[in-house]
Scaffold this motif. Structure first.
Motif, short mmCIF file in Angstrom:
data_model
loop_
_atom_site.label_atom_id
_atom_site.label_comp_id
_atom_site.label_asym_id
_atom_site.label_seq_id
_atom_site.Cartn_x
_atom_site.Cartn_y
_atom_site.Cartn_z
N GLY A 100 0.83 -1.18 0.00
CA GLY A 100 0.00 0.00 0.00
C GLY A 100 0.87 1.25 0.00
N ALA A 101 0.26 2.39 -0.26
CA ALA A 101 1.01 3.65 -0.33
C ALA A 101 1.41 4.17 1.04
N TYR B 35 13.58 -2.22 -4.51
CA TYR B 35 12.34 -1.46 -4.62
C TYR B 35 12.66 0.00 -4.92
N GLN B 37 10.70 3.80 -4.18
CA GLN B 37 9.61 4.41 -3.43
C GLN B 37 9.44 5.85 -3.90
N GLY B 40 3.48 9.16 -2.64
CA GLY B 40 2.10 8.83 -2.97
C GLY B 40 1.89 7.44 -3.53
N LEU B 41 2.99 6.74 -3.74
CA LEU B 41 2.89 5.37 -4.26
C LEU B 41 3.50 4.41 -3.26
N GLY B 42 3.04 3.17 -3.30
CA GLY B 42 3.65 2.15 -2.46
C GLY B 42 5.01 1.76 -2.99
N LEU B 43 5.76 1.03 -2.21
CA LEU B 43 7.00 0.46 -2.69
C LEU B 43 6.71 -0.41 -3.91
N LEU B 45 8.35 -3.17 -6.64
CA LEU B 45 9.46 -4.10 -6.82
C LEU B 45 10.05 -3.96 -8.22
#
Lengths: 109, 114
Positions: A100-101, B35, B37, B40-43, B45
């Motif tokens: 998730g963010a 990853y 990062q 506003g976004l998740g990690l 891959l």
């Protein structure tokens, strides 16, 4: 597609309790993780759930309902140092983590 | 060395240049991951390796390559950097590719491509 939803930001008061929710839709499920990430730092592991129910670890607890695709992280007796982002991640059928963010938690005195 | 180290800590790079981000772990973990990062976004891959000698593509592999010649090292190479590769890059490792083993993260590399 795969999706993890968490609130973007939450605010709570020092000494109080806060619950951070996470809902997921993934291709398969092999466990759910919560990580803590302080600003400018790396994520650090908090908890792991693979079966339904509550896992308690000190001031932090994590709950999972696989049938509902839902988890929450409960933080008790909040301290200023708990100000951080909290990341929910699900391990999918390929054993890859879908993230998730993150939820930015702001603690006010 | 204790845990996972990454180098450099930060880097400003001209577009078109080649860059290798280094990652080393001393926990004898089999699996390693890269990853990125972004705000506003998740990690997300980029690439992963379940064991020395093998690698796989993640969600966003384009423009990146990796190698895993031994257990400890997992470098990430940007062959020709572009501004969209500006991000914070985290390397992680875990004891097993599956199971309850958690992923442990390095301190990150902040990369800016101009």
């Amino acid at each position: 597609g795969q999706n993890i939803d968490q609130p973007t930001e939450m605010t709570a008061t020092e000494g109080a309790i806060v619950q951070i929710n996470c809902t997921y839709q993934t291709s398969g499920f092999n466990g759910l993780f919560w990580y803590q990430q302080h600003a400018g730092e790396a994520p650090t592991f908090l908890s792991y759930n693979v079966l339904d129910g509550l896992e308690e670890k000190g001031r932090f607890s994590s709950f999972l309902s696989r049938s509902k695709g839902y988890s929450y992280l409960l933080l008790k007796e909040l301290q200023m140092k708990d100000s951080a982002s909290y990341l929910c991640a699900v391990r999918d059928s390929n054993y890859q983590l879908i993230w998730g963010a993150g939820t930015k938690l702001i603690i006010k005195p | 060395i204790a845990g996972i180290t990454q180098a450099p800590t930060s880097q400003i790079l001209a577009a078109g240049r080649r860059m290798t981000l280094r990652c080393t772990q001393d926990m004898r973990h089999n699996a390693m991951y890269w990853y990125r990062q972004d705000l506003g976004l998740g990690l997300r891959l980029i690439h992963y390796s379940n064991t020395a000698g093998t690698t796989g593509k993640g969600e966003v592999p384009d423009g990146y390559s990796v190698s895993r010649a031994n257990t400890d090292d997992f470098p990430l190479t940007l062959a020709s950097a572009v501004p969209s590769q500006t991000s914070v890059y985290f390397c992680a490792s875990s004891g097993l590719a599956g199971g309850p083993d958690t992923q442990y993260f390095g301190p990150g590399t902040r990369l800016t491509v101009l």
